[in-house]
Motif scaffolding. Structure first.
Motif, PDB file in Angstrom:
ATOM      1  N   GLY B  30       0.802  -1.217   0.000  1.00 53.49           N
ATOM      2  CA  GLY B  30       0.000   0.000   0.000  1.00 53.49           C
ATOM      3  C   GLY B  30       0.834   1.265   0.000  1.00 53.49           C
ATOM      4  O   GLY B  30       0.346   2.333   0.316  1.00 53.49           O
ATOM      5  N   ARG B 156      -7.296  12.532  17.095  1.00 57.68           N
ATOM      6  CA  ARG B 156      -7.309  13.266  15.833  1.00 57.68           C
ATOM      7  C   ARG B 156      -6.706  12.395  14.724  1.00 57.68           C
ATOM      8  O   ARG B 156      -7.220  12.304  13.618  1.00 57.68           O
ATOM      9  N   ALA B 157      -5.602  11.747  15.072  1.00 59.14           N
ATOM     10  CA  ALA B 157      -4.960  10.856  14.087  1.00 59.14           C
ATOM     11  C   ALA B 157      -5.892   9.698  13.732  1.00 59.14           C
ATOM     12  O   ALA B 157      -6.039   9.343  12.556  1.00 59.14           O
ATOM     13  N   LEU B 158      -6.536   9.152  14.743  1.00 59.70           N
ATOM     14  CA  LEU B 158      -7.441   8.022  14.516  1.00 59.70           C
ATOM     15  C   LEU B 158      -8.602   8.440  13.608  1.00 59.70           C
ATOM     16  O   LEU B 158      -9.008   7.702  12.700  1.00 59.70           O
ATOM     17  N   ARG B 159      -9.126   9.635  13.855  1.00 52.97           N
ATOM     18  CA  ARG B 159     -10.206  10.136  13.006  1.00 52.97           C
ATOM     19  C   ARG B 159      -9.739  10.271  11.552  1.00 52.97           C
ATOM     20  O   ARG B 159     -10.451   9.904  10.617  1.00 52.97           O
ATOM     21  N   ASP B 160      -8.508  10.769  11.370  1.00 50.82           N
ATOM     22  CA  ASP B 160      -8.012  10.969  10.009  1.00 50.82           C
ATOM     23  C   ASP B 160      -7.775   9.627   9.306  1.00 50.82           C
ATOM     24  O   ASP B 160      -8.072   9.479   8.117  1.00 50.82           O
ATOM     25  N   TYR B 161      -7.244   8.667  10.021  1.00 48.29           N
ATOM     26  CA  TYR B 161      -7.079   7.333   9.426  1.00 48.29           C
ATOM     27  C   TYR B 161      -8.444   6.757   9.056  1.00 48.29           C
ATOM     28  O   TYR B 161      -8.600   6.112   8.021  1.00 48.29           O
ATOM     29  N   THR B 162      -9.429   6.973   9.929  1.00 48.68           N
ATOM     30  CA  THR B 162     -10.770   6.442   9.672  1.00 48.68           C
ATOM     31  C   THR B 162     -11.370   7.087   8.436  1.00 48.68           C
ATOM     32  O   THR B 162     -12.026   6.432   7.621  1.00 48.68           O
ATOM     33  N   ARG B 163     -11.128   8.391   8.271  1.00 52.03           N
ATOM     34  CA  ARG B 163     -11.621   9.067   7.070  1.00 52.03           C
ATOM     35  C   ARG B 163     -10.965   8.492   5.823  1.00 52.03           C
ATOM     36  O   ARG B 163     -11.620   8.258   4.811  1.00 52.03           O
ATOM     37  N   LEU B 164      -9.653   8.277   5.917  1.00 48.80           N
ATOM     38  CA  LEU B 164      -8.956   7.684   4.769  1.00 48.80           C
ATOM     39  C   LEU B 164      -9.526   6.310   4.458  1.00 48.80           C
ATOM     40  O   LEU B 164      -9.736   5.954   3.306  1.00 48.80           O
ATOM     41  N   GLU B 167     -12.653   6.534   2.599  1.00 49.48           N
ATOM     42  CA  GLU B 167     -12.516   6.971   1.206  1.00 49.48           C
ATOM     43  C   GLU B 167     -11.991   5.868   0.303  1.00 49.48           C
ATOM     44  O   GLU B 167     -12.121   5.932  -0.908  1.00 49.48           O
ATOM     45  N   TRP B 174      -4.612  -1.879   0.699  1.00 46.08           N
ATOM     46  CA  TRP B 174      -4.670  -0.557   1.328  1.00 46.08           C
ATOM     47  C   TRP B 174      -5.593  -0.600   2.555  1.00 46.08           C
ATOM     48  O   TRP B 174      -5.304  -0.010   3.592  1.00 46.08           O
ATOM     49  N   LEU B 178      -4.496   0.331   6.399  1.00 42.62           N
ATOM     50  CA  LEU B 178      -5.219   1.321   7.203  1.00 42.62           C
ATOM     51  C   LEU B 178      -5.777   0.698   8.478  1.00 42.62           C
ATOM     52  O   LEU B 178      -5.747   1.313   9.544  1.00 42.62           O
ATOM     53  N   LEU B 181      -3.119   0.680  11.012  1.00 41.25           N
ATOM     54  CA  LEU B 181      -2.899   2.007  11.603  1.00 41.25           C
ATOM     55  C   LEU B 181      -4.027   2.351  12.579  1.00 41.25           C
ATOM     56  O   LEU B 181      -3.792   2.882  13.666  1.00 41.25           O
ATOM     57  N   PHE B 183      -6.038   0.273  14.275  1.00 42.49           N
ATOM     58  CA  PHE B 183      -6.014  -0.525  15.500  1.00 42.49           C
ATOM     59  C   PHE B 183      -4.823  -0.131  16.396  1.00 42.49           C
ATOM     60  O   PHE B 183      -4.938  -0.123  17.614  1.00 42.49           O
TER      61      PHE B 183
END
Lengths: 243, 206
Positions: B30, B156-164, B167, B174, B178, B181, B183
């Motif tokens: 990935g 904040r990082a967890l939220r951003d990984y979740t958004r990725l 998407e 991939w 993700l 990251l 977990f």
């Protein structure tokens, strides 16, 4: 332009009991949730998460401060009007689904609408549309015991946002589900919020709180921090694979 | 996963140039662990030294246009995020370099790797764990504030990984990267919650 605020809590406090026995469940809570926004609430046991949810839905009234739903201050309404606003404006999703076992999925969803006074036919039509939105049109005539845990929770989400309801209050909605099913439920919940609702999500699981736009942290009845809704660090996005 | 084992696993599928190994490693993970060609070359040389990999004799070289070569030539992944430092040619594989393949011992090493669980080994030095451990015993430091600040940042990082993750399409590789990251980050939040509760119970909630 920002979306309109659906839920506004200003200076909210809730004290149980009096004098020396008084317990300050919440203090000085200021919180806004806009349409299209999902806000997660995290905190240790006893931090006030459930009290916050109860006040946000008008099931209890604050000892200080105000709670406004769609511009109407709840404490300014008499009991009947508050109940009506709650029934028409707010939906709940619980860990244990809270579906009525003797009713089908569609009947569970249409019941609150029929209590609102709309015809059974129209209520069923709305229920089927709500089921369609959570991808479960095919379970309309099944009873809860004939559905999986994930399906039941999706029915509960459909019920929470049926008809004019726009505020979804969720208390540990993934607590009884396995990891992947919990993720499916969060995906549906997120999609329904994005489609034009607002949500307040209480959870102790960071992985599910991460589906929210921001997370507020409660401790001892006070908001101690919030992630804010700004985008994350550029370095995070660096993990994205090239197209 | 070490680069060494990754290279062995890729060579178990088919012989390849170092250049192709690098491209395929990035595709298959990935793009999360970019390599430069120097790392790959050094690793393969050590595998040759250890008898796990050998050079393909010239008369047995795969013809130009093999599956591997096509993959590298059509993949945007050849443009490594770390690639500016490796001096490798872009867009096509060099044709005049050695191809490598597994030896019998190399194949046995790959089989053994698949069959053996990854041993966690000695934990590395974790700045956060060290910071919290020192904070607990340092006078005048607000440990709860440190924990909360970190928890907010980690969420904040967890939220951003979740958004990725939300998407991403149907790319399983991939999605798995993700998930890892997500977990790992979630575990950090849970650990911070636990530390906070433990400190509170010990009466050290300062």
């Amino acid at each position: 332009m920002s979306a309109p605020v659906l839920l506004r809590m200003a200076g909210v406090a809730r004290v149980h009991g009096q004098g020396e026995a008084a317990v300050h469940a919440l203090r000085g809570i200021n919180l806004e949730v806009r349409l299209g926004e999902l806000v997660a609430v995290m905190g240790p046991s006893g931090s006030g998460k459930s009290t916050l949810l109860t006040l946000a839905g008008g099931l209890d009234t604050p000892t200080e401060g105000t709670v406004e739903l769609a511009g109407e201050e709840l404490s300014g309404l008499d009991q009947n009007r508050r109940a009506r606003l709650r029934r028409r404006g707010v939906g709940y999703v619980f860990q244990d689904f809270n579906l009525i076992p003797a009713l089908t999925a569609a009947e569970n969803i249409s019941l609150p609408r029929e209590l609102d006074g709309i015809s059974a036919r129209k209520a069923r039509r709305e229920a089927l549309a709500a089921l369609e939105e959570v991808g479960l049109r095919e379970v309309a005539d099944r009873f809860p015991e004939e559905m999986s845990g994930g399906q039941r929770q999706r029915v509960a989400i459909a019920r929470a946002l049926v008809g004019p309801r726009r505020l979804l209050l969720a208390d540990e909605p993934t607590g009884a589900l396995d990891s992947l099913t919990g993720e499916d439920v969060m995906r549906i919940l997120r999609a329904r919020i994005d489609a034009g609702a607002a949500g307040l999500l209480v959870t102790h699981e960071a992985r599910f709180a991460a589906w929210a736009d921001r997370t507020v942290f409660l401790r001892d009845g006070v908001v101690v921090d919030s992630t804010g809704d700004r985008p994350g660090a550029e370095s995070l996005l660096a993990v994205r694979p090239r197209a | 996963m070490t680069i060494r084992q990754g290279m062995l696993a890729l060579l178990a599928e088919e012989p390849a140039h170092c250049y192709h190994l690098r491209v395929r490693f990035e595709e298959r993970t990935g793009g999360t662990w970019p390599l430069n060609i120097g790392q790959v070359y050094t690793t393969v040389q050590r595998l040759v030294r250890d008898g796990l990999v050998e050079t393909v004799p010239v008369e047995e070289l795969a013809p130009v246009g093999s599956a591997t070569a096509r993959s590298a030539e059509t993949s945007g992944s050849a443009e490594s995020k770390s690639g500016a430092d490796d001096g490798a040619p872009r867009g096509s594989a060099p044709q005049d370099v050695e191809q490598f393949r597994l030896t019998t011992a190399g194949r046995a090493a790959v089989d053994s790797w698949w069959a053996t669980p990854v041993v966690r080994g000695t934990p590395g030095r974790d700045e956060l764990a060290i910071k919290v451990a020192l904070a607990v015993t340092s006078p005048g430091v607000d440990v709860r504030a440190i924990i909360q600040t970190q928890r907010t940042e980690t969420m904040r990082a967890l939220r951003d990984y979740t958004r990725l993750a939300g998407e991403q399409g149907s790319d399983l590789t991939w999605a798995l990267v993700l998930d890892n990251l997500v977990f790992t980050t979630e575990a950090e939040v849970r650990w911070l919650d636990h530390v906070e509760a433990r400190i509170a119970r010990a009466g050290g909630g300062r």
